[in-house]
Design a protein around this motif. Structure first.
Motif, short mmCIF file in Angstrom:
data_model
loop_
_atom_site.label_atom_id
_atom_site.label_comp_id
_atom_site.label_asym_id
_atom_site.label_seq_id
_atom_site.Cartn_x
_atom_site.Cartn_y
_atom_site.Cartn_z
N LEU A 66 -0.59 14.18 -10.53
CA LEU A 66 0.38 13.08 -10.53
C LEU A 66 0.76 12.68 -9.11
O LEU A 66 0.93 11.48 -8.82
CB LEU A 66 1.63 13.49 -11.32
CG LEU A 66 1.46 13.77 -12.81
CD1 LEU A 66 2.79 14.06 -13.46
CD2 LEU A 66 0.77 12.60 -13.51
N VAL A 67 0.90 13.66 -8.23
CA VAL A 67 1.20 13.35 -6.83
C VAL A 67 0.05 12.54 -6.22
O VAL A 67 0.28 11.54 -5.52
CB VAL A 67 1.43 14.65 -6.01
CG1 VAL A 67 1.54 14.33 -4.52
CG2 VAL A 67 2.67 15.37 -6.51
N ALA A 68 -1.17 12.96 -6.51
CA ALA A 68 -2.34 12.24 -5.99
C ALA A 68 -2.39 10.81 -6.53
O ALA A 68 -2.66 9.86 -5.79
CB ALA A 68 -3.62 12.99 -6.35
N GLY A 69 -2.12 10.65 -7.82
CA GLY A 69 -2.11 9.32 -8.42
C GLY A 69 -1.03 8.43 -7.83
O GLY A 69 -1.27 7.25 -7.54
N PHE A 70 0.16 8.99 -7.64
CA PHE A 70 1.28 8.24 -7.07
C PHE A 70 0.93 7.73 -5.68
O PHE A 70 1.15 6.56 -5.35
CB PHE A 70 2.52 9.14 -7.03
CG PHE A 70 3.74 8.49 -6.43
CD1 PHE A 70 4.61 7.77 -7.22
CD2 PHE A 70 4.01 8.61 -5.08
CE1 PHE A 70 5.75 7.18 -6.68
CE2 PHE A 70 5.13 8.02 -4.52
CZ PHE A 70 6.01 7.30 -5.32
N LEU A 71 0.40 8.61 -4.84
CA LEU A 71 0.06 8.23 -3.47
C LEU A 71 -1.12 7.26 -3.43
O LEU A 71 -1.13 6.32 -2.64
CB LEU A 71 -0.26 9.47 -2.64
CG LEU A 71 0.93 10.38 -2.31
CD1 LEU A 71 0.45 11.64 -1.59
CD2 LEU A 71 1.96 9.64 -1.46
N MET A 72 -2.10 7.49 -4.29
CA MET A 72 -3.26 6.59 -4.32
C MET A 72 -2.83 5.17 -4.68
O MET A 72 -3.18 4.20 -3.99
CB MET A 72 -4.28 7.10 -5.33
CG MET A 72 -5.49 6.20 -5.49
SD MET A 72 -6.71 6.85 -6.65
CE MET A 72 -5.78 6.82 -8.20
N GLY A 73 -2.05 5.02 -5.75
CA GLY A 73 -1.57 3.70 -6.13
C GLY A 73 -0.61 3.12 -5.11
O GLY A 73 -0.63 1.91 -4.84
N GLY A 74 0.22 3.98 -4.53
CA GLY A 74 1.20 3.53 -3.56
C GLY A 74 0.59 3.05 -2.26
O GLY A 74 1.20 2.27 -1.52
N MET A 75 -0.62 3.51 -1.94
CA MET A 75 -1.31 3.06 -0.73
C MET A 75 -2.20 1.86 -1.00
O MET A 75 -2.23 0.90 -0.22
CB MET A 75 -2.15 4.20 -0.15
CG MET A 75 -1.35 5.40 0.34
SD MET A 75 -0.17 5.01 1.67
CE MET A 75 1.40 5.13 0.75
N SER A 76 -2.94 1.88 -2.10
CA SER A 76 -3.96 0.85 -2.32
C SER A 76 -3.37 -0.52 -2.66
O SER A 76 -3.82 -1.54 -2.11
CB SER A 76 -4.92 1.29 -3.42
OG SER A 76 -4.24 1.51 -4.64
N THR A 77 -2.40 -0.57 -3.55
CA THR A 77 -1.87 -1.87 -3.97
C THR A 77 -1.17 -2.61 -2.83
O THR A 77 -1.44 -3.80 -2.60
CB THR A 77 -0.93 -1.70 -5.17
OG1 THR A 77 -1.66 -1.12 -6.26
CG2 THR A 77 -0.36 -3.05 -5.62
N PRO A 78 -0.28 -1.99 -2.05
CA PRO A 78 0.32 -2.71 -0.92
C PRO A 78 -0.69 -3.12 0.14
O PRO A 78 -0.46 -4.06 0.89
CB PRO A 78 1.32 -1.70 -0.35
CG PRO A 78 1.61 -0.76 -1.48
CD PRO A 78 0.33 -0.67 -2.24
N LEU A 79 -1.81 -2.42 0.19
CA LEU A 79 -2.84 -2.74 1.19
C LEU A 79 -3.37 -4.15 1.00
O LEU A 79 -3.76 -4.82 1.96
CB LEU A 79 -3.97 -1.72 1.09
CG LEU A 79 -4.97 -1.61 2.25
CD1 LEU A 79 -4.25 -1.44 3.57
CD2 LEU A 79 -5.92 -0.45 2.00
N TYR A 80 -3.38 -4.64 -0.24
CA TYR A 80 -3.84 -6.01 -0.51
C TYR A 80 -2.94 -7.03 0.18
O TYR A 80 -3.42 -7.93 0.89
CB TYR A 80 -3.87 -6.25 -2.01
CG TYR A 80 -4.40 -7.60 -2.43
CD1 TYR A 80 -5.71 -7.96 -2.15
CD2 TYR A 80 -3.61 -8.49 -3.13
CE1 TYR A 80 -6.21 -9.20 -2.55
CE2 TYR A 80 -4.09 -9.73 -3.54
CZ TYR A 80 -5.39 -10.07 -3.24
OH TYR A 80 -5.88 -11.30 -3.64
N SER A 81 -1.65 -6.89 -0.01
CA SER A 81 -0.70 -7.80 0.65
C SER A 81 -0.80 -7.67 2.15
O SER A 81 -0.68 -8.66 2.90
CB SER A 81 0.72 -7.49 0.18
OG SER A 81 0.85 -7.62 -1.22
N LEU A 82 -0.98 -6.45 2.64
CA LEU A 82 -1.05 -6.21 4.07
C LEU A 82 -2.28 -6.88 4.68
O LEU A 82 -2.20 -7.47 5.77
CB LEU A 82 -1.08 -4.70 4.32
CG LEU A 82 -1.16 -4.22 5.78
CD1 LEU A 82 0.00 -4.77 6.59
CD2 LEU A 82 -1.15 -2.69 5.81
N LEU A 83 -3.42 -6.82 3.99
CA LEU A 83 -4.63 -7.46 4.50
C LEU A 83 -4.49 -8.98 4.53
O LEU A 83 -4.99 -9.65 5.45
CB LEU A 83 -5.83 -7.06 3.64
CG LEU A 83 -6.33 -5.63 3.84
CD1 LEU A 83 -7.24 -5.21 2.69
CD2 LEU A 83 -7.05 -5.48 5.18
#
Length: 424
Positions: A291-308
């Motif tokens: 669950l920690v891995a999933g939380f961090l994975m989603g928390g990094m990848s989705t905002p990365l779209y807006s950031l790019l």
């Protein structure tokens, strides 16, 4: 925020129901496919079919809307979605599911374009930023809620396929009965992919990579969890953790994006994303660590779209920002089509842990390419001591051209205001 809900509550409610229906059927495919004995690679192709349809719908739906209007397009595509969802448990073979997923992806894309057009039309320029943020929260909340519904029926039966069909059908009521007038639909001229790459190679390549990462998360996480031996309840919690991470960490990352070199932040986020995948690979047998891995994975990848997108805008002229949105969306869609297929192939070779390996590799490629780009171009921060970046706007990788163009409109308005302040 209260004013946004007052003006758009019916539209937001309809979008919430749509996202619950889509989120439930997306997860259910992976679980039911395993029950039916589909191979990992077959499920990856079925998953990819959704993104093929979604990309096609994002290109063709605007033309349909211009020809026959929002209401007819919305009703027609919604009917196809409901029918396709009911057919899943009846036509339980990979070819039928592939075709149905193309249809559903196409129709959901068209429905989102229509609903987002209404939402954009229902708000004012002063509230557009808040509306976009709330819409992002509604999207994520719908997908998270959907995972809870996975536990109320047997994935081997019919009930869980009927529920998203009903939710999608019911979602039309608040949208179509809304007092908000039907908007005029216009699209901006798109920038060529060659021009877009020349302006921002990192934005172009990063968006392509991220499309693969997001589609693997959205489509293959349930397949991974099923093959890893998780129960239906555990699968729903794991997938919910991915989108909760995306919802919780979107805004802290956005805050940092407006206060530091975005290339550095892209590298930091990608390193953390790769680390989360390594955690899932090494310690995923422990459900808490998973669950920690999933939380961090989603928390990094989705905002990365807006950031790019924000990073790409740093190198665009104001008049080109809206045109670039179509190119970025198309590149993201191309990456999304390939992501599940490659993930499925790796999982076939390595077992379920290949899910984490694929995402980790892509995140590391993002880090290395961003690092390479720092050697090829001077940062806009270093080039201009008085540089003020155009603020970050929250957008989901699953958003259509309408939401992306709304975000670009916010960038344009802000950039023009900043230019006027500089002149004075």
């Amino acid at each position: 925020m209260i004013l946004v809900f007052k003006n758009s509550w019916a539209l937001l409610l309809g979008m919430l129901l749509l996202m619950i229906g889509n989120g439930l059927q997306g997860t259910l495919m992976g679980v039911r496919g395993g029950i039916e004995g589909f191979s990992t690679f077959q499920l990856s192709l079925i998953t990819s079919a959704y993104f093929v349809g979604f990309l096609g719908g994002s290109r063709l739906a605007p033309e349909f809307i211009r020809r026959v209007g929002h209401v007819r397009v919305f009703a027609a595509l919604g009917s196809f979605i409901s029918a396709a969802l009911i057919l899943y448990p009846t036509l339980t073979d990979p070819i039928s599911w592939f075709v149905l997923r193309v249809v559903i992806g196409f129709c959901f894309s068209g429905v989102y374009v229509t609903a987002e057009s209404w939402l954009n039309n229902s708000t004012t320029n002063a509230l557009r930023g808040q509306t976009l943020s709330i819409y992002m929260i509604v999207q994520m909340a719908g997908i998270v809620t959907a995972q809870g519904l996975l536990n109320i029926g047997d994935p081997a039966g019919y009930v869980l396929f009927v529920i998203p069909s009903v939710l999608v059908s019911v979602s039309f009521a608040p949208i179509l009965l809304s007092v908000t007038p039907t908007p005029a639909f216009e699209t901006t001229k798109q920038m060529s992919l060659k021009e877009l790459y020349a302006i921002s190679p990192l934005g172009f390549v990063g968006t392509l990579i991220l499309g693969s990462i997001f589609s693997a998360q959205f489509g293959m996480s349930a397949v991974y969890a099923t093959e890893a031996g998780l129960s239906v309840g555990q699968i729903s919690i794991f997938i919910a953790s991915i989108f909760i991470g995306a919802m919780v960490l979107q805004y802290p990352i956005g805050w940092m994006s407006d206060r530091m070199d975005r290339r550095v932040l892209i590298m930091i986020i990608s390193i953390i994303g790769a680390g989360s995948s390594l955690l899932g690979w090494a310690l995923g047998q422990n459900f808490t660590m998973l669950l920690v891995a999933g939380f961090l994975m989603g928390g990094m990848s989705t905002p990365l779209y807006s950031l790019l997108i924000a990073y790409t805008n740093d190198y665009l002229e104001v008049e080109d920002m809206a045109a670039a949105s179509g190119g970025l969306l198309f590149v993201n869609g191309l990456g999304a089509i390939g992501g599940p297929v490659i993930t499925g192939w790796i999982m076939t070779q390595m077992g379920p842990q290949g899910f984490w390996v694929f995402i980790m590799l892509l995140m590391m490629i993002m880090v290395l390419y961003a690092l390479y780009r720092t050697t090829r171009r001077q940062s806009v921060y270093a080039a201009e001591d008085d540089y003020d970046s155009v603020p970050y706007a929250s957008i989901s990788p699953s958003s259509t051209m309408v939401a992306v163009e709304v975000a670009q409109e916010l960038y344009v308005d802000t950039a023009e205001e900043m230019a006027e302040d500089g002149d004075t």
